[in-house]
Structure formats: structure tokens, C-alpha cells
Design a protein around this motif. Structure first.
Motif, PDB file in Angstrom:
ATOM      1  N   UNK B 128     -43.559  22.431  -0.755  1.00  0.00           N
ATOM      2  CA  UNK B 128     -42.478  21.637  -0.153  1.00  0.00           C
ATOM      3  C   UNK B 128     -41.432  22.600   0.410  1.00  0.00           C
ATOM      4  N   UNK B 129     -41.278  22.533   1.716  1.00  0.00           N
ATOM      5  CA  UNK B 129     -40.274  23.368   2.394  1.00  0.00           C
ATOM      6  C   UNK B 129     -39.050  22.509   2.682  1.00  0.00           C
ATOM      7  N   UNK B 130     -37.913  22.966   2.266  1.00  0.00           N
ATOM      8  CA  UNK B 130     -36.671  22.218   2.477  1.00  0.00           C
ATOM      9  C   UNK B 130     -35.812  22.957   3.490  1.00  0.00           C
ATOM     10  N   UNK B 131     -35.371  22.216   4.513  1.00  0.00           N
ATOM     11  CA  UNK B 131     -34.529  22.789   5.564  1.00  0.00           C
ATOM     12  C   UNK B 131     -33.151  22.134   5.515  1.00  0.00           C
ATOM     13  N   UNK B 178     -46.393  17.948  10.562  1.00  0.00           N
ATOM     14  CA  UNK B 178     -45.840  16.949   9.673  1.00  0.00           C
ATOM     15  C   UNK B 178     -44.419  16.643  10.118  1.00  0.00           C
ATOM     16  N   UNK B 179     -43.904  15.500   9.687  1.00  0.00           N
ATOM     17  CA  UNK B 179     -42.557  15.091  10.059  1.00  0.00           C
ATOM     18  C   UNK B 179     -41.614  15.325   8.887  1.00  0.00           C
ATOM     19  N   UNK B 180     -40.426  15.835   9.191  1.00  0.00           N
ATOM     20  CA  UNK B 180     -39.421  16.037   8.144  1.00  0.00           C
ATOM     21  C   UNK B 180     -38.971  14.693   7.575  1.00  0.00           C
ATOM     22  N   UNK B 181     -38.597  14.726   6.313  1.00  0.00           N
ATOM     23  CA  UNK B 181     -38.063  13.523   5.659  1.00  0.00           C
ATOM     24  C   UNK B 181     -36.685  13.865   5.118  1.00  0.00           C
ATOM     25  N   UNK B 185     -29.620  14.088   0.562  1.00  0.00           N
ATOM     26  CA  UNK B 185     -28.518  14.924   0.072  1.00  0.00           C
ATOM     27  C   UNK B 185     -28.234  16.045   1.050  1.00  0.00           C
ATOM     28  N   UNK B 186     -28.479  15.762   2.327  1.00  0.00           N
ATOM     29  CA  UNK B 186     -28.152  16.726   3.367  1.00  0.00           C
ATOM     30  C   UNK B 186     -29.286  17.648   3.734  1.00  0.00           C
ATOM     31  N   UNK B 187     -30.400  17.516   3.075  1.00  0.00           N
ATOM     32  CA  UNK B 187     -31.548  18.364   3.386  1.00  0.00           C
ATOM     33  C   UNK B 187     -32.685  17.561   3.980  1.00  0.00           C
ATOM     34  N   UNK B 188     -33.659  18.309   4.501  1.00  0.00           N
ATOM     35  CA  UNK B 188     -34.838  17.672   5.101  1.00  0.00           C
ATOM     36  C   UNK B 188     -36.068  18.440   4.627  1.00  0.00           C
ATOM     37  N   UNK B 189     -37.078  17.724   4.117  1.00  0.00           N
ATOM     38  CA  UNK B 189     -38.223  18.447   3.554  1.00  0.00           C
ATOM     39  C   UNK B 189     -39.514  18.062   4.249  1.00  0.00           C
ATOM     40  N   UNK B 190     -40.459  18.989   4.149  1.00  0.00           N
ATOM     41  CA  UNK B 190     -41.802  18.778   4.685  1.00  0.00           C
ATOM     42  C   UNK B 190     -42.801  19.330   3.678  1.00  0.00           C
ATOM     43  N   UNK B 191     -43.867  18.591   3.460  1.00  0.00           N
ATOM     44  CA  UNK B 191     -44.907  19.016   2.512  1.00  0.00           C
ATOM     45  C   UNK B 191     -46.043  19.667   3.286  1.00  0.00           C
ATOM     46  N   UNK B 192     -46.239  20.964   3.044  1.00  0.00           N
ATOM     47  CA  UNK B 192     -47.225  21.739   3.798  1.00  0.00           C
ATOM     48  C   UNK B 192     -48.456  21.998   2.921  1.00  0.00           C
ATOM     49  N   UNK B 193     -49.651  21.542   3.327  1.00  0.00           N
ATOM     50  CA  UNK B 193     -50.851  21.802   2.521  1.00  0.00           C
ATOM     51  C   UNK B 193     -51.317  23.243   2.699  1.00  0.00           C
ATOM     52  N   UNK B 216     -33.038  28.156   8.863  1.00  0.00           N
ATOM     53  CA  UNK B 216     -32.509  27.016   8.101  1.00  0.00           C
ATOM     54  C   UNK B 216     -33.343  26.651   6.883  1.00  0.00           C
ATOM     55  N   UNK B 217     -34.252  27.562   6.479  1.00  0.00           N
ATOM     56  CA  UNK B 217     -35.063  27.266   5.305  1.00  0.00           C
ATOM     57  C   UNK B 217     -34.210  27.409   4.053  1.00  0.00           C
ATOM     58  N   UNK B 218     -34.192  26.381   3.246  1.00  0.00           N
ATOM     59  CA  UNK B 218     -33.422  26.408   1.998  1.00  0.00           C
ATOM     60  C   UNK B 218     -34.313  26.841   0.839  1.00  0.00           C
ATOM     61  N   UNK B 219     -35.521  26.261   0.780  1.00  0.00           N
ATOM     62  CA  UNK B 219     -36.433  26.633  -0.309  1.00  0.00           C
ATOM     63  C   UNK B 219     -37.862  26.302   0.083  1.00  0.00           C
ATOM     64  N   UNK B 220     -38.797  26.979  -0.603  1.00  0.00           N
ATOM     65  CA  UNK B 220     -40.223  26.685  -0.432  1.00  0.00           C
ATOM     66  C   UNK B 220     -40.848  26.816  -1.816  1.00  0.00           C
ATOM     67  N   UNK B 221     -41.262  25.670  -2.366  1.00  0.00           N
ATOM     68  CA  UNK B 221     -41.773  25.696  -3.750  1.00  0.00           C
ATOM     69  C   UNK B 221     -43.027  24.855  -3.852  1.00  0.00           C
ATOM     70  N   UNK B 222     -43.850  25.182  -4.841  1.00  0.00           N
ATOM     71  CA  UNK B 222     -45.047  24.385  -5.101  1.00  0.00           C
ATOM     72  C   UNK B 222     -44.615  22.990  -5.551  1.00  0.00           C
ATOM     73  N   UNK B 223     -45.190  21.966  -4.954  1.00  0.00           N
ATOM     74  CA  UNK B 223     -44.791  20.599  -5.274  1.00  0.00           C
ATOM     75  C   UNK B 223     -45.361  20.157  -6.619  1.00  0.00           C
TER      76      UNK B 223
END
Lengths: 139, 581
Positions: B128-131, B178-181, B185-193, B216-223
Motif C-alpha cells: 500500500x503506497x500512500x501519497x 490503479x486508482x487512488x483512494x 485523513x488527507x492522504x491517498x492510497x493505492x494498493x500495488x500487487x 509525495x510518497x508518504x509510505x509504502x508498506x506491506x498490506x
């Protein structure tokens, strides 16, 4: 029926590839081989052979009566086994042995001599008695 | 007296030919032969010889019989045994059961099917990448994520880069992306396989390092905990996979698409397909062309089927009907809602109405779009006031728009969208066939009470039995059907003596939504059938045809079971008191 001849000469017994036995003699030879084969030595046929050789070498034939009894058992077992092995072609053959007798001729500490006597399906008898010396100290 | 032939001369040509795999590895020792096999072979040989010369005495005790026939029978029996063992090693079914005579030969044999021990399942999962900014992002094909010193790459079924598009935009067919969601809380995330080397342990929330950091990447973590895949396959496992390489996986048949999905999507736990003529296939019956157009529905369940997602979505206030309404942009198709909260105020499932619309009414209309990428959900919460004030914490935008933030916890299968992307990728998308990937229609089990008599003197392990029943129900999909005998077996293994009855309360959830359509024009989702007995769990509804209003139909091929937490209970019956319900 034809087979390669075996010359029974005690420790000098050998296969004579230049001679053959036929019909009655071939069947009698088959029976002789079975009598002299130790029961249990053939891993594929448990009922093959007799206990005569083991008894003779083991020293259990302590008298003529005992020895004759062992010979009778051997001939009975042999007749049953050999007739069981007959193919369908030979079941009605005239040279098929119907009665087999093994008579004790002499018994000493180191040697037992017997005679084989056969009656065939055509009701003829084996007039030429087959001496079968069994040397107890190593045949 | 068994005469033994002594071989005094060896043909050198024969001795060199004898250095053959069969002799070295398959011919058994003489002592290993079964005497019955030798006798049987000898009997056949004698019959064979008698066709050549019936006069020769080939019986036991005969010179020819003992010196020629018996030794030949021993050798032929050994050859027959070796041949049988070799044929067994060519039989994939035997290999799969672990019946292997020569491992070296079998390993080389499986290589001819391009099956070797390096053909392992890769580790797979979602990052999950959060922007912080909602806009377009492009991840090059060479983008790498590093987790636990292992490199993972993006799963790219199509050519080209991976496109992360702004929230609210649609996926572009034929591209990876994929489309951001909006996370509320002010962020937008995308789930990257992503995929990587097998047997790597990656746990939920492990941070991923990237070889290229987008703006603008905030975090990238395993979902979630990644599926580790399998590093080495044993020969039986390879043999089980080999038929997959033989049978042509394709989209032209039910079995073909199942094979293709299993090969292309190793993270899939089960897959089923419906085609024209199946009870469950509605799209091929009702289509605007009025004729069969090669429709196929693929139902898939990934190994992450019970993933819990939590999202915050914005619902704007609509003055006209005094409701809070908003589009529910989900990450993976939700199949069960666990909790709805606005701030600290619980909403409850009855406190909101969910509408389902299809983004492609030609492809899938009403209930046919349920649990598919084409289902668009809208949540409507009536404004409840107390003393003239809304019970919900209402916020106001800078432009004066009032809204609430709805926190929604739901169960989803996050890998299901990837199955759809892979099966419909450009090079693999079937021509002249209307293919759609969906989740199974869930039968929600609210109550599953097992009444049993326990074994005297035994304390039954009900905790384990509960877990096993839950696992059985949760993964029972086609080609399996639900069997009460399995429940009996589980309870018996746990220390029960016999199951006297199972009281069930369940219903078919045709869609996560309550209504098909929008607020102005809609039809209610079906509430039937209601399931009250264990036999009814193998529900087929309607018995004939389909519901013409909602286009709903369920059967063996498209159903699964979802067990509500706490639904599985046990009631011990005293011997002689049989339950009547």
C-alpha cells in the motif's frame, strides 16, 4: 517326451548332452531327480524334492525298516509332485508313471543302495531295475 | 538337485549394452523376486515352448526344464518387474502419490514437461503506497520494492508502466494501473500487487524501500502477510503440477480457464467458472444482442480471502432528502461489512442504505455486477437529529459543504482485482468471449449450532473443532459441495461421539448493497431464500430460471460461505435426549 540324459554315478553324476532319454525313461529320470532333490532347496517350488537325502546324510536311517519307510515317503511325494507338473498333453500319455516303488537293497553306515521300480499307464512294468546308490558321506 | 549353469564366456558387445539405466536401476535382485511371479512366468513360458516343440520335457525336474526354462523364467520375471516399475515412473498419477522407483529418472522425465524443482510459486502480496497529493503517478516497469532484503517487482500483466491515477477516475483498459483512494485523513492510497522470490517472510506493515521514490510518497508498506510461495517442490508435488503444463490452459472452456487461472494466479485458493447453459449463468441469457455471445463468469477466491480493510470515506450532506450520501470507492470488492462508525457514533448496518450500480450495464446489470469490478457502491445515511442537532459529528468544508467521515470496516479479498487484471490482460484476453471475474456469492451464516453427544470420559476439544469447521465452511467452494459428514468427522476427531443436529440460520447476500440503482430509481435486493436447515446450505435459487427483476441466481458453482464471528457454537446433548430442531 524327450529330455537330456543324466548319468547317475554317485559323486560322478553328470549331464550327458550327447544322449537323450525319451518317454518312459525320461519320466523315470524326472522322478529320480525329484527323489534326490532336497525338499526346500528350490525357492520357487516348496513341494519339490524329498527329505530322503537329508535323512540319509543326517544319520536318522538307523535300520532297514526306517530306511524303507523313508524310501516309501520319498516315492509317494515324488509321484504326487511329478504328476502335478504334467502338462495337459501328457496326462493321457502311455509312458506316464502310475506306480513308483523304491526298494532298499542294502544299508551300511556309509552307503545305502536302492532299486527303483515303475509301473506305467499302459500297464507295463519297468523290468530293468534302476540301481540308485546313495552314498551317505556326500552325494 | 537344482543344476546351475556356469557362464564361462561373456560377449563383450552384450556387456557394453548392459550398461543401461533399466538394468542398473530397475532390474531387481533375484532374491527380491516374488516366487509366485516366477512360477507364473514359468507356466507361461512352458505353454509358449510347447507351441514350438511339445515333445521336449520342460517341467520341473527335467534337465531342460531346470537348466533352461527356470533360469529364463527368473530373468523374464525380473524384466517384467523392471518394466512395470518403469511404466509406474511414467505414470504421473503414481508419482503424485509418492510411488517412485527411481528419483533420478523421474526428475529427468518431468523436465520434459518443463517441470523442474525451480518451478516454484513466487512470493506475492500487496504494497500500500500512500501519497499526500491526489494526482497522476507513473511507476516504471523496473521499479523495485525491497522488503526483508528481498526484491519485489510489480505484477504487470499488460505492457507498459504502472499508472496510479487520481481518485475518482476510471481504469483505462489495456494498461497496468490503479486508482487512488481518499483515506479520509488527507492522504491517498493505492494498493500495488508485487511478486518476489519464494519462501521470503514479509509481514503486514513491513516497510518497503524503493529504488525510485515518486513525489509525495508518504509510505509504502506491506498490506498483509505475504504468501511465501513454495521454494522447492518434491517429485510428487511436481507431478501434481505437470498436468497443468499438459492440458492447454485457455479461455475456451471451463476447465481451460480454471487451469489458466491456477497457472497465472498462484495466489488463488479456488476458482470456478460458469458458462452458457449453467444454472448460475445469467449474463448469457439476458444480453442486448439477444443471442449467445460466449459469456463466461470466473469466480475466484484468493488465499487472502478474509482480509479486513478499514477505510474512511466522505459522505456529503444532501439537503433535498436530509441524508449524507457518498460514493464508496473500495480497494477490493467488499463482501461483508463489519462495522460502520461516524467518529465515535456507531451507525449499524440498518442505519444506512447501500446502492449498487453497474459501471457497464451491457456487461453486467444489477445483481450480475455484484462482487465484480463493475459494481459501484453509494452509501446513504439518513441524518438523525436529537434536539435539532445531528447525532453525527458533521464537518464543514471551506466552501461550506457539510459532510461526515464514515469509517467502514469490511471483509474483502484484496487479490481479486488482480485476478481480473491478469485474465483480461491484452495478450491473454479471450477474443469473441465476454469474460468477467467476480467473487463468489456469499451465504452469510449467522448461526451454526452443533448439537452433539460426547464420548464418555473424553473432554472434547471444541476450540479446535470450531477452527476446523470455520476453515471448512470458509473455503468450501466448487468443485466441492458442503457435506454434513465433514462436520461429523470434525466433531468425532475432537472427542464427540455423534452429531445429533446442526441448527443453522443463514441467508444469501446477493450484494453488499441493499438496492440496485440509485436513490431516484431502484429495486430492492432479494431477501430470499432464507436458510434454516443444514441441507439448505447447498442452496440453488431459484430452482428454475432466474429472478427477472434483480437477475439473481445462485448455485453450486458460484456460492461460498461466510461465517459471522461467534456463529459456530456447540451444545452437548445428554445421551437419550435427541434435539428436535
Amino acid at each position: 517326451m524327450r529330455d537330456i540324459k543324466i548319468s547317475f554315478k554317485g559323486p560322478d553324476t553328470y549331464i550327458d548332452i550327447n544322449a537323450e532319454v525319451t518317454d518312459k525313461n525320461a519320466y523315470k529320470q524326472e522322478c529320480l531327480v525329484n527323489i534326490l532333490t532336497n525338499r526346500g532347496s528350490d525357492p520357487y517350488y516348496e513341494e519339490r524334492g524329498t527329505t530322503l537325502m537329508k535323512e540319509a546324510l543326517g544319520g536318522t536311517l538307523i535300520s532297514a525298516t526306517t530306511a524303507q519307510f523313508a524310501c516309501n515317503n520319498a516315492t509317494l511325494d515324488t509321484l504326487f509332485f511329478c504328476r502335478e507338473q504334467d502338462t495337459d498333453l501328457w496326462r493321457s500319455a502311455p509312458w506316464r508313471i502310475t506306480e513308483l516303488t523304491m526298494s532298499l537293497v542294502s544299508l551300511t553306515n556309509s552307503r545305502m543302495t536302492t532299486e527303483i521300480y515303475a509301473v506305467y499307464a499302459d500297464e507295463t512294468e519297468d523290468n530293468t531295475r534302476q540301481p540308485l546308490p546313495i552314498i551317505t558321506n556326500g552325494l | 538337485m537344482l543344476m546351475k549353469l556356469r557362464i564361462t564366456h561373456v560377449n563383450p558387445y552384450l556387456s557394453s549394452r548392459m550398461d543401461f539405466e533399466l538394468f542398473n536401476n530397475y532390474i531387481p535382485g533375484v532374491d527380491d523376486l516374488d516366487p509366485a511371479d516366477v512360477r507364473d512366468c514359468r507356466t507361461r513360458l512352458v505353454a509358449y515352448f510347447q507351441t514350438i516343440d511339445p515333445d521336449i520335457n520342460t517341467t520341473v525336474n527335467a534337465t531342460v526344464g531346470d537348466c533352461v526354462v527356470t533360469p529364463e523364467a527368473i530373468v523374464i520375471t525380473a524384466l517384467e518387474t523392471a518394466t512395470g516399475d518403469l511404466l509406474s515412473d511414467l505414470n504421473l498419477s503414481n508419482i503424485a502419490q509418492g510411488i517412485i522407483k527411481n528419483c533420478t529418472f523421474v526428475a529427468n522425465y518431468l523436465l520434459t514437461f518443463s517441470t523442474d524443482s525451480s518451478w516454484y510459486l513466487k512470493s506475492s502480496g500487496i504494497i500500500r503506497m500512500v501519497f499526500s497529493v491526489d494526482k497522476n503517478y507513473v511507476l516504471d516497469r523496473s521499479t523495485q520494492f525491497t522488503l526483508n532484503d528481498t526484491i519485489f517487482t510489480i505484477y504487470l500483466p499488460e505492457d507498459g508502466s504502472f499508472y496510479i491515477r487520481p481518485a475518482g477516475t476510471d481504469r483505462v483498459a489495456g494498461t497496468n494501473g490503479i486508482t487512488l483512494i481518499d483515506d479520509g485523513s488527507g492522504g491517498y492510497f493505492a494498493d500495488v500487487p508485487v511478486v518476489g522470490s519464494a519462501s521470503v517472510e514479509v509481514l503486514a506493515n513491513d516497510t518497503a524501500a524503493m529504488n525510485f521514490l515518486p513525489d509525495n510518497l508518504v509510505s509504502a508498506m506491506a498490506l498483509f502477510d505475504f504468501d511465501p510461495g513454495t521454494q522447492e517442490n518434491t517429485l510428487p508435488e511436481l507431478a501434481q503440477r505437470t498436468p497443468l503444463t499438459i492440458y492447454s490452459p485457455s479461455s475456451s472452456s471451463r476447465k481451460g480457464i480454471i487451469r489458466f487461472t491456477e497457472i497465472s494466479c498462484p495466489f488463488v485458493k479456488s476458482v470456478s467458472a460458469t458458462i452458457r447453459g449453467d444454472k448460475e449463468m445469467i449474463r448469457d441469457v439476458v444480453n442486448p444482442y439477444g443471442m449467445g455471445a460466449g459469456y463466461m463468469d470466473v469466480f475466484a477466491l484468493s488465499k487472502m480471502y478474509a482480509f479486513t480493510e478499514e477505510q474512511v470515506i466522505r459522505l456529503n450532506y444532501v439537503d433535498a432528502d436530509d441524508t449524507f450520501t457518498g460514493r464508496f470507492y473500495y480497494t477490493g470488492q467488499p463482501y461483508f461489512i463489519l462495522e460502520l462508525m461516524v467518529g465515535s457514533v456507531p451507525v449499524g448496518r440498518d442505519g444506512c442504505t447501500i446502492y449498487s450500480q453497474s459501471s457497464d450495464i451491457v456487461k453486467a446489470y444489477r445483481a450480475q455486477a455484484a462482487y465484480s469490478p463493475f459494481e459501484e457502491l453509494t452509501i446513504v445515511i439518513p441524518n438523525t437529529t436529537q434536539g435539532g442537532t445531528s447525532i453525527y459529528p458533521v464537518r464543514t468544508d471551506t466552501d461550506g459543504t457539510k459532510y461526515i467521515q464514515l469509517s467502514i470496516n469490511y471483509l474483502t479479498d484484496p487479490m481479486l482485482p488482480e485476478v481480473s487484471n491478469i485474465l483480461l490482460a491484452g495478450d491473454d484476453e479471450p477474443q469473441n468471449m465476454n469474460l468477467m471475474v467476480k467473487g463468489f456469492i456469499p451465504i452469510i451464516i449467522e448461526s451454526f449450532v452443533v448439537q452433539y453427544i460426547k464420548e464418555p470420559g473424553v473432554i472434547p476439544d471444541l476450540v479446535t473443532a470450531q477452527e476446523q469447521i470455520l476453515n471448512y465452511l470458509s473455503t468450501c467452494t466448487a468443485p466441492d459441495i458442503f457435506s454434513s459428514a465433514e462436520i461429523n468427522t470434525i466433531v468425532k476427531q475432537a472427542g464427540g461421539r455423534v452429531v445429533t443436529n446442526v441448527a443453522v440460520a443463514a441467508h444469501v447476500q446477493w450484494s453488499i448493497a441493499d438496492r440496485f440503482g440509485d436513490k431516484e430509481s431502484y429495486v430492492e435486493a432479494l431477501t430470499e431464500p432464507v436458510i434454516t436447515t443444514i441441507e439448505q446450505l447447498n442452496v440453488t435459487y431459484p430452482e428454475t430460471g432466474y429472478d427477472i427483476t434483480t437477475l439473481a441466481a445462485i448455485g453450486f458453482r458460484n456460492r461460498r460461505y461466510v461465517v459471522v464471528e461467534g456463529a459456530i457454537k456447540f451444545e452437548e446433548q445428554k445421551f437419550g435426549h435427541l434435539a428436535t430442531t
